[in-house]
Design an enzyme around this catalytic site. Structure first.
Site, PDB file in Angstrom:
ATOM      1  N   ASP A 152      45.968  41.485  42.053  1.00  0.00           N
ATOM      2  CA  ASP A 152      46.574  40.302  43.493  1.00  0.00           C
ATOM      3  C   ASP A 152      46.612  40.601  44.188  1.00  0.00           C
ATOM      4  OD1 ASP A 152      46.136  37.812  41.615  1.00  0.00           O
ATOM      5  OD2 ASP A 152      48.288  38.131  40.480  1.00  0.00           O
ATOM      6  N   GLY A 212      55.270  41.254  42.400  1.00  0.00           N
ATOM      7  CA  GLY A 212      54.994  42.688  42.348  1.00  0.00           C
ATOM      8  C   GLY A 212      54.450  43.384  43.446  1.00  0.00           C
ATOM      9  N   SER A 213      52.841  42.845  43.296  1.00  0.00           N
ATOM     10  CA  SER A 213      52.245  41.931  43.898  1.00  0.00           C
ATOM     11  C   SER A 213      52.420  42.509  45.448  1.00  0.00           C
ATOM     12  CB  SER A 213      51.087  41.916  43.388  1.00  0.00           C
ATOM     13  OG  SER A 213      50.260  41.421  42.390  1.00  0.00           O
ATOM     14  N   LYS A 239      53.000  33.605  45.618  1.00  0.00           N
ATOM     15  CA  LYS A 239      51.756  33.116  45.507  1.00  0.00           C
ATOM     16  C   LYS A 239      51.952  32.188  44.745  1.00  0.00           C
ATOM     17  CE  LYS A 239      48.867  34.881  42.701  1.00  0.00           C
ATOM     18  NZ  LYS A 239      50.008  34.691  41.366  1.00  0.00           N
TER      19      LYS A 239
HETATM   20  O1  C5P Z   1      44.925  43.225  37.668  1.00  0.00           O
HETATM   21  P1  C5P Z   1      46.932  43.145  36.876  1.00  0.00           P
HETATM   22  O2  C5P Z   1      46.434  44.875  37.069  1.00  0.00           O
HETATM   23  O3  C5P Z   1      47.492  42.725  37.561  1.00  0.00           O
HETATM   24  O4  C5P Z   1      46.763  43.048  35.539  1.00  0.00           O
HETATM   25  C1  C5P Z   1      46.944  42.542  34.412  1.00  0.00           C
HETATM   26  C2  C5P Z   1      46.827  42.537  33.144  1.00  0.00           C
HETATM   27  O5  C5P Z   1      46.668  41.448  33.379  1.00  0.00           O
HETATM   28  C3  C5P Z   1      45.472  43.517  32.994  1.00  0.00           C
HETATM   29  O6  C5P Z   1      45.318  44.593  32.420  1.00  0.00           O
HETATM   30  C4  C5P Z   1      44.232  42.506  31.729  1.00  0.00           C
HETATM   31  O7  C5P Z   1      44.938  43.143  31.262  1.00  0.00           O
HETATM   32  C5  C5P Z   1      44.852  41.598  32.684  1.00  0.00           C
HETATM   33  N1  C5P Z   1      44.003  40.714  33.203  1.00  0.00           N
HETATM   34  C6  C5P Z   1      43.105  40.521  33.216  1.00  0.00           C
HETATM   35  N2  C5P Z   1      41.847  39.584  34.237  1.00  0.00           N
HETATM   36  C7  C5P Z   1      42.300  39.301  35.246  1.00  0.00           C
HETATM   37  C8  C5P Z   1      43.077  39.878  35.917  1.00  0.00           C
HETATM   38  C9  C5P Z   1      44.055  40.576  35.317  1.00  0.00           C
HETATM   39  O8  C5P Z   1      42.254  40.333  32.129  1.00  0.00           O
HETATM   40  N3  C5P Z   1      41.129  38.902  36.028  1.00  0.00           N
END
Ligand code: C5P
Length: 292
Positions: free
Chosen positions: A136, A102-103, A10
């Site tokens: 994601d 990965g997502s 994406k």
């Molecule tokens: O949700 P995901 O595990 O993909 O996010 C990875 C890292 O990115 C989170 O641990 C956070 O530090 C940051 N993040 C964020 N705000 C978001 C998405 C991700 O701060 N909306």
């Protein structure tokens, strides 16, 4: 019997950060778009009651640290499945590149295992499980063109983006999403952005208007940490309209003409970037550009 799933990459046509939350995440308004570039996953039942993951890419984290493995384990626990599975992952989306590889693999795992284990498709349960795996992942369950709010996990479908050829270029290093969000300064996301303008451009299927509304508020933080990404975007902007993919470091450029997209791809290949030529896609409706 084996089951196959494609896990699409994406881009974010618009990624606006609207604030920092108490839970440490950032509040977002983002327009997701699937690309034809994809990984392929094969799911096969095995006699043993466990999860085996194999992959054609050596750089992938091992079993328990891998999002595919975690998705499979959580689904198995939730539905008390007593059947094991061998998951084979053919990796084509670059790792830690801002393309949600990965997502998307995790989302494809949930879809594939619901089919393999003949579980009910309980939309709320599956979307909640997806959101716990990563911000994601819920978008990747369906893909296409969609709005993400909250931390990106609350999904609203949008009119399909009209087809674009997409050039992706990557400087060849990994970037962790967490490190980019950690480097964000309030000034980086205090600027204006025009979500209603992007939504009406999508509704009107107006290529030019979509391009004029491209936004990614993670760019300043990524450019500070990795100036090479800023240089790459400037090179791509010279012949198209370029934007950082998610938290980077891949940069994309959108084109109506395949010939123009190929020209930029060739130029970047000569400069030794990693380059892909793909297009936008709508996995659930099959919409998109014809493929050779
Ligand atoms: O949700 P995901 O595990 O993909 O996010 C990875 C890292 O990115 C989170 O641990 C956070 O530090 C940051 N993040 C964020 N705000 C978001 C998405 C991700 O701060 N909306």
């Amino acid at each position: 019997m084996s089951i196959y799933e494609k896990a699409y990459a994406k881009i974010n046509l618009l990624l606006a950060v609207t604030g920092k939350r108490d839970d440490g995440y950032h509040q977002l308004e983002t327009v997701y778009q699937s690309l034809a570039l994809h990984d392929t996953l094969t799911f096969t039942k095995i006699k043993e009651n466990n999860i085996i993951l194999s992959c054609d890419h050596s750089g992938l984290p091992a079993a328990q640290d891998n999002l595919v493995w975690r998705a499979a384990e959580r689904l198995k626990l939730l539905y008390e499945v007593k059947q094991g599975v061998h998951i084979r992952l053919e990796k084509r989306i670059p790792l830690a590149a801002g393309l949600a590889g990965g997502s998307s693999d995790a989302a494809a795992t949930l879809r594939g295992l619901v089919r393999l284990w003949q579980l009910p498709w309980e939309e709320d349960v599956i979307f909640e499980l997806a959101a716990r795996l990563g911000s994601d992942v819920p978008f990747c369950l369906r893909g296409g063109t969609a709005l993400g709010t909250g931390r990106g996990e609350i999904i609203t479908e949008l009119p399909n983006c009209p087809p674009f050829y997409v050039v992706l270029a990557n400087p060849g290093f990994y970037v962790s999403t967490a490190s980019v969000y950690a480097a964000l300064q309030p000034d980086d996301f205090s600027g204006a952005y025009d979500l209603p303008g992007m939504l009406s451009a999508l509704k009107a299927k107006n290529h030019r208007q979509i391009i004029s509304h491209l936004t990614n508020m993670l760019e300043p933080a990524v450019f500070r940490i990795h100036p090479a990404v800023k240089t790459l975007k400037a090179k791509m902007n010279a012949s198209g309209s370029a934007l950082l993919c998610g938290s980077g470091p891949t940069v994309f450029a959108l084109f109506n003409s395949r010939a123009e997209a190929e020209k930029l791809a060739q130029l970047l290949l000569h400069e030794r970037y990693k380059v892909w030529l793909t297009d936008t896609c709508q996995p659930h409706t099959g919409g998109g550009l014809p493929h050779d």
